[in-house]
Design an enzyme around this catalytic site. Structure first.
Site, PDB file in Angstrom:
ATOM      1  N   ARG A   4      -5.842  -5.794  -6.963  1.00  0.00           N
ATOM      2  CA  ARG A   4      -5.001  -4.641  -6.651  1.00  0.00           C
ATOM      3  C   ARG A   4      -3.741  -5.139  -5.939  1.00  0.00           C
ATOM      4  O   ARG A   4      -3.773  -6.111  -5.180  1.00  0.00           O
ATOM      5  CB  ARG A   4      -5.747  -3.652  -5.747  1.00  0.00           C
ATOM      6  CG  ARG A   4      -4.928  -2.383  -5.478  1.00  0.00           C
ATOM      7  CD  ARG A   4      -5.512  -1.520  -4.370  1.00  0.00           C
ATOM      8  NE  ARG A   4      -4.630  -0.368  -4.144  1.00  0.00           N
ATOM      9  CZ  ARG A   4      -4.708   0.439  -3.096  1.00  0.00           C
ATOM     10  NH1 ARG A   4      -5.612   0.241  -2.154  1.00  0.00           N
ATOM     11  NH2 ARG A   4      -3.860   1.454  -2.967  1.00  0.00           N
ATOM     12  N   HIS A   5      -2.638  -4.473  -6.182  1.00  0.00           N
ATOM     13  CA  HIS A   5      -1.381  -4.836  -5.515  1.00  0.00           C
ATOM     14  C   HIS A   5      -1.552  -4.844  -3.994  1.00  0.00           C
ATOM     15  O   HIS A   5      -2.461  -4.228  -3.433  1.00  0.00           O
ATOM     16  CB  HIS A   5      -0.268  -3.856  -5.898  1.00  0.00           C
ATOM     17  CG  HIS A   5      -0.595  -2.429  -5.561  1.00  0.00           C
ATOM     18  ND1 HIS A   5      -0.523  -1.921  -4.285  1.00  0.00           N
ATOM     19  CD2 HIS A   5      -1.029  -1.395  -6.332  1.00  0.00           C
ATOM     20  CE1 HIS A   5      -0.870  -0.649  -4.268  1.00  0.00           C
ATOM     21  NE2 HIS A   5      -1.191  -0.305  -5.512  1.00  0.00           N
ATOM     22  N   GLY A   6      -0.623  -5.508  -3.308  1.00  0.00           N
ATOM     23  CA  GLY A   6      -0.665  -5.565  -1.850  1.00  0.00           C
ATOM     24  C   GLY A   6      -0.157  -4.280  -1.212  1.00  0.00           C
ATOM     25  O   GLY A   6       0.128  -3.291  -1.898  1.00  0.00           O
TER      26      GLY A   6
END
Length: 487
Positions: free
Chosen positions: A88-90
């Site tokens: 998942r993106h940061g």
């Protein structure tokens, strides 16, 4: 081989020395917050999908670049030959929709008459007045974009994984890295930041080049894989665009638990309760989390809520994730079949190449997506399923539920499949094993609780998904019979 520094002309970020200073500054700020602001650490476990990665993985706080080797990881005679990671993106900014709601709430506080601003319990200004003067700090253009903390999340994850699996992330394999991403900027930028972290691992002290100049190239966009939900007509019609699909979410908003918080917050902020609603309460709660995750500060928004409030608001968020991305509707998880099958196609190919004594063409596959990418897949695999569904009416019964989105998919969450080749195997079937890691911790198999599986056994367990789940069929809307009885 990686391109030498003399061939790299573009520089996208400051030198590593400056990065180290920024990291130290960030860490000191985090360690300062914990003892000074216990309310922050008390509320942090309840932020749902807005949870910081380090709150779901607190062991990282002392040294976020050092790997935490799970003792259950296979070693000795078993060697990792391929890694497939869904990431998942940061940490990101609020969405424009969330920012508009925050602006609406902020406007309510600023519109209070000066005569209504009574003294607080200690003789100072009340909390509503403090929040009215507290700068918003968020603008519409930010709209879910990756923040610097999110880039740091990715760089540090890259450093830890490269240290944990040095043979797979070797310099020799760098050019064979395969990166796929959602088209959303926060995912594309997360992939780029991950590559910069790998550069730091390979070349300590050298500034990373622009991602376009790296040998493996930038991440490849594939929304059909990483945003499969946008390409599933049945999901879009029956869940995403269906006004009644989230019935339990809306019912909980008007239920006794949320109404108690509504009245309490109205009294605390000294605004008419009729001017507030569950959405505004939720955005106030999330603003506490955004200020903590993005700015590293404990804002007055955190003082509006206590732990009991936080548990209720976490449940509201989990209800949405459950009914829209989890077990609420079968199509939520079945729409992710293509992604699940893609993972096993990579593993199959690696095994085939290993059996033919060929080099593994893609030793590391990194796929950058969303919480909405990971949750359906984990549901498809049977993880975090409670005996009873989450509903608007069983909050107390679900206090110890398995389905807690903040513990499963915080910012930078990751689901990793590691394929091992095991020497001295007694049979060909025992030659290849698989382990899964969720947020860098070994994830026991949903069906057996074993920490590793023979690859053929794992494929057999998920045979139905691998052989019988066809997205074109799963996502097809039922045909409407338009035959008329009239002559």
């Amino acid at each position: 081989m990686l391109r030498g520094p003399e061939r790299l002309v573009k520089v996208s970020v400051a030198p590593v020395a400056a990065l180290a200073v920024a990291l130290l500054s960030s860490l000191s700020r985090c360690s300062f917050l914990e003892p000074e602001h216990p309310a922050v650490s008390a509320l942090s476990p309840y932020f749902g999908t807005k949870t910081r990665y380090e709150d779901a993985n607190p062991g990282l706080l002392p040294d976020p670049e050092a790997p935490r080797r799970d003792p259950e990881l296979l070693e000795d005679t078993c060697t990792p030959v391929q890694l497939v990671a869904l990431i998942r993106h940061g940490t990101r900014y609020p969405t424009a929709k969330q920012i508009r709601k925050l602006r609406q709430l902020h406007g309510l506080l600023q519109a209070r008459r000066s005569g209504d601003r009574r003294a607080g319990p200690a003789g100072g200004r009340d909390l509503g007045a403090a929040l009215a003067d507290w700068p918003l700090g968020y603008a519409d253009w930010m709209d879910g974009q990756l923040v610097e903390k999110g880039r740091q999340d990715m760089r540090q994850l890259a450093l830890r994984l490269a240290s944990l699996f040095p043979a797979l992330f070797s310099l020799e394999n760098y050019g064979r890295l395969q990166l796929v991403t959602s088209s959303k900027h926060r995912c594309v930028d997360s992939g780029a930041a991950f590559l910069q972290g790998l550069w730091q691992h390979y070349h300590p002290g050298l500034p990373p080049p622009d991602v376009a100049d790296m040998e493996c190239g930038p991440p490849r966009i594939n929304d059909k894989l990483m945003r499969f939900f946008d390409h599933c007509e049945k999901f879009l019609t029956e869940v995403e665009k269906n006004a009644t699909a989230l019935y339990h979410v809306e019912a909980f908003k008007t239920g006794p638990e949320m109404q108690n918080i509504l009245k309490k917050v109205a009294a605390t902020l000294q605004v008419p309760v009729n001017n507030l609603n569950a959405d505004l309460i939720q955005v106030a709660f999330f603003t506490c989390s955004f200020d903590l995750a993005i700015k590293g500060v404990k804002s007055p928004w955190c003082d509006v809520f206590d732990i009991d409030d936080a548990k209720v608001l976490e449940y509201l968020n989990d209800l949405k994730q459950y009914w829209k991305r989890g077990y609420g509707y079968t199509i939520n998880s079945r729409s992710s079949c293509t992604l699940f099958q893609d993972i096993f196609q990579h593993l199959d190919k690696a095994i085939e190449q290993k059996q033919r004594s060929q080099p593994i063409s893609s030793p590391v596959i990194l796929q950058f997506g969303h919480a909405e990418t990971l949750l359906p897949l984990l549901s498809l695999m049977g993880y975090f399923k409670d005996k009873e569904p989450l509903t608007a009416y069983n909050y107390k019964e679900q206090l110890h539920r398995k389905f807690r989105s903040g513990h499963i998919v915080p910012y930078a969450s990751n689901l990793i499949f590691v394929l091992y080749h095991c020497k001295n195997a007694k049979t060909p079937k025992e030659e290849f094993r698989v382990q899964m890691l969720l947020n860098e911790k070994v994830l026991p198999l949903a069906h057996s609780q074993e920490t590793a599986s023979l690859y053929k056994d794992l494929k057999h367990h998920y045979k139905d998904i691998l052989q019988n789940c066809h997205t074109s069929e799963e996502c097809q809307l039922p045909k409407v019979n338009n035959t008329s009885d009239e002559l």
